[in-house]
Design an enzyme around this catalytic site. Structure first.
Site, PDB file in Angstrom:
ATOM      1  N   PRO A 245       7.120  81.498  10.191  1.00  0.00           N
ATOM      2  CA  PRO A 245       8.182  82.422   9.771  1.00  0.00           C
ATOM      3  C   PRO A 245       9.544  81.756   9.617  1.00  0.00           C
ATOM      4  O   PRO A 245      10.490  82.409   9.166  1.00  0.00           O
ATOM      5  CB  PRO A 245       8.218  83.435  10.910  1.00  0.00           C
TER       6      PRO A 245
ATOM      7  N   ASP B 147       8.282  76.621  -0.974  1.00  0.00           N
ATOM      8  CA  ASP B 147       8.952  77.818  -1.474  1.00  0.00           C
ATOM      9  C   ASP B 147      10.371  77.883  -0.928  1.00  0.00           C
ATOM     10  O   ASP B 147      10.693  77.245   0.063  1.00  0.00           O
ATOM     11  CB  ASP B 147       8.188  79.062  -1.017  1.00  0.00           C
TER      12      ASP B 147
ATOM     13  N   LYS C  78      10.730  80.581  -6.461  1.00  0.00           N
ATOM     14  CA  LYS C  78      10.022  81.798  -6.081  1.00  0.00           C
ATOM     15  C   LYS C  78      10.821  82.655  -5.109  1.00  0.00           C
ATOM     16  O   LYS C  78      10.258  83.307  -4.250  1.00  0.00           O
ATOM     17  CB  LYS C  78       8.647  81.494  -5.472  1.00  0.00           C
TER      18      LYS C  78
ATOM     19  N   GLY D  26       5.347  81.615   6.259  1.00  0.00           N
ATOM     20  CA  GLY D  26       4.386  82.420   7.004  1.00  0.00           C
ATOM     21  C   GLY D  26       2.993  81.861   6.893  1.00  0.00           C
ATOM     22  O   GLY D  26       2.768  80.677   7.117  1.00  0.00           O
ATOM     23  N   ASP D  27       2.067  82.722   6.503  1.00  0.00           N
ATOM     24  CA  ASP D  27       0.696  82.299   6.258  1.00  0.00           C
ATOM     25  C   ASP D  27       0.475  82.238   4.758  1.00  0.00           C
ATOM     26  O   ASP D  27       0.907  83.134   4.027  1.00  0.00           O
ATOM     27  CB  ASP D  27      -0.275  83.307   6.887  1.00  0.00           C
TER      28      ASP D  27
ATOM     29  N   THR E  84       2.305  84.534  10.306  1.00  0.00           N
ATOM     30  CA  THR E  84       2.838  85.379   9.244  1.00  0.00           C
ATOM     31  C   THR E  84       4.032  86.207   9.762  1.00  0.00           C
ATOM     32  O   THR E  84       4.166  86.435  10.970  1.00  0.00           O
ATOM     33  CB  THR E  84       1.728  86.271   8.661  1.00  0.00           C
ATOM     34  N   ALA E  85       4.887  86.608   8.821  1.00  0.00           N
ATOM     35  CA  ALA E  85       6.154  87.249   9.191  1.00  0.00           C
ATOM     36  C   ALA E  85       5.953  88.476  10.074  1.00  0.00           C
ATOM     37  O   ALA E  85       6.753  88.725  10.991  1.00  0.00           O
ATOM     38  CB  ALA E  85       6.926  87.621   7.924  1.00  0.00           C
TER      39      ALA E  85
ATOM     40  N   MET F  33       8.345  92.332   1.890  1.00  0.00           N
ATOM     41  CA  MET F  33       9.189  92.489   0.705  1.00  0.00           C
ATOM     42  C   MET F  33       9.617  93.942   0.552  1.00  0.00           C
ATOM     43  O   MET F  33       9.634  94.495  -0.539  1.00  0.00           O
ATOM     44  CB  MET F  33       8.434  92.025  -0.555  1.00  0.00           C
TER      45      MET F  33
HETATM   46  N1  SAH Z   1       3.328  84.400   3.229  1.00  0.00           N
HETATM   47  C1  SAH Z   1       4.462  85.018   3.877  1.00  0.00           C
HETATM   48  C2  SAH Z   1       4.975  86.241   3.132  1.00  0.00           C
HETATM   49  C3  SAH Z   1       5.583  85.923   1.838  1.00  0.00           C
HETATM   50  S1  SAH Z   1       6.221  87.342   1.029  1.00  0.00           S
HETATM   51  C4  SAH Z   1       4.075  85.346   5.308  1.00  0.00           C
HETATM   52  O1  SAH Z   1       2.918  85.255   5.639  1.00  0.00           O
HETATM   53  O2  SAH Z   1       4.957  85.687   6.080  1.00  0.00           O
HETATM   54  C5  SAH Z   1       7.892  87.282   1.486  1.00  0.00           C
HETATM   55  C6  SAH Z   1       8.199  88.351   2.479  1.00  0.00           C
HETATM   56  O3  SAH Z   1       7.775  87.955   3.754  1.00  0.00           O
HETATM   57  C7  SAH Z   1       9.665  88.615   2.652  1.00  0.00           C
HETATM   58  O4  SAH Z   1      10.157  89.513   1.646  1.00  0.00           O
HETATM   59  C8  SAH Z   1       9.689  89.287   4.007  1.00  0.00           C
HETATM   60  O5  SAH Z   1       9.270  90.619   3.917  1.00  0.00           O
HETATM   61  C9  SAH Z   1       8.618  88.516   4.714  1.00  0.00           C
HETATM   62  N2  SAH Z   1       9.164  87.421   5.533  1.00  0.00           N
HETATM   63  C10 SAH Z   1       8.940  86.122   5.413  1.00  0.00           C
HETATM   64  N3  SAH Z   1       9.592  85.424   6.354  1.00  0.00           N
HETATM   65  C11 SAH Z   1      10.241  86.319   7.112  1.00  0.00           C
HETATM   66  C12 SAH Z   1      11.079  86.244   8.249  1.00  0.00           C
HETATM   67  N4  SAH Z   1      11.383  85.088   8.812  1.00  0.00           N
HETATM   68  N5  SAH Z   1      11.559  87.399   8.754  1.00  0.00           N
HETATM   69  C13 SAH Z   1      11.265  88.575   8.217  1.00  0.00           C
HETATM   70  N6  SAH Z   1      10.485  88.698   7.140  1.00  0.00           N
HETATM   71  C14 SAH Z   1       9.971  87.588   6.593  1.00  0.00           C
END
Ligand code: SAH
Length: 483
Positions: free
Chosen positions: A232, A255, A277, A309-310, A338-339, A390
């Site tokens: 994250p 990204d 992106k 994230g993942d 993941t977030a 998102m």
């Molecule tokens: N693959 C990523 C998600 C990508 S989509 C994962 O697994 O986390 C992008 C969205 O992820 C952002 O709009 C937000 O909603 C979320 N996100 C990613 N990093 C974040 C963080 N540090 N804190 C809060 N939301 C996050």
């Protein structure tokens, strides 16, 4: 630049003579010497003279050369690739030279450089390898001295080694990318175990060694793409495997959401490519990224595709994996935190809670078009915890749909911006408060929204209310407490 006097007046080339006639006119020692030289090639020798020395004729018979025992006539030159005038008699040589030129066949007159179209080199023959030494007729003895040097330099087995190399050319081109990997293979081939095998007369051992080398280098150097979860944002929430791959990567494509500190875990000399992106500013299209991954792998690069994230959660990994599969590129996926999990951790929020919530939905507000109920609304009503990726700009839509579907407006909601990072911000409230999120322009980082009864079990000590009545604008200095 070479000065004019450094330039060669005769340019060395290797002329294809296999199965072509080479005519040598003359029956004495000069002709014999040329015939011997030419016999090192696979040209068809045509020897022409009214009178052959006995030893020359005997040698020619053993060689299988064609003897034409008659005085020279121009017709014997027809169709020849090269002609040698080696009669020992100037007038006779000159007649041969003129006849050859009339037929546009390059001609050499032995010991008469002024009559020559080309010169024959002193030759070190390790077929298919040849070293030709030329002095443009100026110093045949010098050429022979150099030849003696070179003979000592090149092992007799060199030809056999080069022939073996020919049989590996195709496989090497197929398996090793152009550049360092291929050059490295050939250096080891000509200098290492295969060369030693051939020198010892053991072709089987040489082959086995070359096979092993090729396999090892192909395995080591074949391109590879790892789709890696960066977590994250916090550098210490990356996996050890991700870190190891980052340190071995030639190229890191990341990204915009992946913080610099995480990208910096890679090798200093790795190529870094920002794939953009970020919502609203796609610096590269997904297609471009797919093509880039394939082409880098085909150049033998170890590529890390670093995703926030993942990689398999809202990461468009499906498209990248399909492109890699289709291109036959070796690849792997390394999971990341993941977030949703990072946001829950920041809130000490149980995503599943005994007797309250036993399922978890990862969703995005972005496909909430039209009036249709999202397929996960039913799950939310049945008690699932919903993590919305998102979701900031569509918070009102998500809340409206869920309330319309029958979820209580009092359902607990937790919102985390920049989960896991020191800059994180935590907000809490109810589903009825959620639409206010859209107006909170100060939330510039990525935002995770978690909805469900399980959220009520979170720790709200460090979060501020999400309530619509708590506006994003700075409040007027202290007249009272909004709470
Ligand atoms: N693959 C990523 C998600 C990508 S989509 C994962 O697994 O986390 C992008 C969205 O992820 C952002 O709009 C937000 O909603 C979320 N996100 C990613 N990093 C974040 C963080 N540090 N804190 C809060 N939301 C996050």
């Amino acid at each position: 630049m070479t000065t004019h006097k450094d330039r060669l007046s005769a340019f060395p080339v290797f002329l294809r003579v296999e199965d072509r006639d080479v005519v040598i006119v003359g029956g004495g020692a000069e002709a014999f010497a040329k015939a011997r030289l030419l016999a090192q090639s696979s040209a068809r020798l045509v020897l022409v003279s009214g009178r052959f020395d006995a030893d020359y004729a005997a040698w020619a018979a053993i060689e299988g050369a064609r003897l034409i025992e008659q005085a020279f006539s121009p017709t014997v030159l027809e169709g020849a690739a090269l002609v040698f005038a080696a009669t020992g008699d100037e007038a006779a040589d000159r007649a041969v030279v003129e006849a050859a030129r009339a037929l546009h066949i390059p001609v050499n007159a032995v010991d008469r450089p002024e009559l020559c179209d080309f010169f024959t080199p002193a030759l070190v023959n390790r077929a298919p390898v040849a070293v030709a030494i030329g002095t443009e007729g100026a110093g045949p003895v010098l050429a022979q001295m150099i030849r003696a040097h070179v003979e000592r330099l090149l092992p007799p087995s060199l030809g056999a080694l080069a022939r073996l190399a020919e049989t590996y050319r195709g496989a090497v081109e197929r398996l090793l990318p152009k550049g360092d990997a291929r050059r490295g293979f050939w250096r080891d081939f000509f200098d290492g175990a295969p060369a030693r095998g051939i020198a010892a007369g053991d072709t089987v051992a040489a082959r086995a060694a070359a096979d092993r080398m090729l396999e090892r280098k192909a395995a080591a150097r074949a391109g590879h793409v790892a789709l890696v979860g960066a977590g994250p944002g916090a550098e210490d929430l990356i996996t050890l495997r991700a870190q190891r791959l980052l340190m071995a990567a030639d190229v890191i494509i990341h990204d915009a959401l992946v913080p610099e500190a995480v990208v910096a875990l890679g090798r200093r000399d790795a190529t870094r490519i920002a794939a953009g992106k970020r919502k609203g500013c796609h610096s590269r299209t997904q297609d471009e990224i797919n093509r880039l991954l394939v082409s880098l792998a085909r150049q033998g690069k170890r590529v890390v595709r670093l995703k926030a994230g993942d990689p398999l959660v809202f990461g468009r990994a499906g498209e990248e994996l399909a492109a890699l599969r289709e291109a036959g590129v070796s690849h792997e996926v390394v999971p990341g935190v993941t977030a949703a999990l990072a946001a829950a951790a920041d809130f000490a929020l149980p995503l599943t809670l005994r007797g309250v919530s036993s399922s978890l939905v990862f969703t995005t507000g972005h496909d909430l078009g039209g009036d249709t109920l999202p397929d996960w609304a039913r799950l939310a009503i049945d008690g699932a915890t919903v993590a919305v990726y998102m979701g900031r700009s569509v918070a009102a839509g998500v809340a409206g749909k869920l309330i319309a579907a029958g979820l209580s407006p009092d359902t607990a909601v937790a919102v985390v911006e920049n989960a896991s990072l020191p800059t994180r911000r935590l907000l809490h409230g109810t589903l009825a408060d959620l639409p206010s999120l859209e107006a909170r322009a100060e939330l510039a980082g990525p935002v995770m929204t978690i909805i469900g009864d399980a959220v009520a079990g979170a720790d709200f000590a460090h979060s501020i209310p999400l309530a619509a009545r708590a506006p994003a604008l700075p409040e007027p200095v202290p007249t009272g407490d909004a709470r």
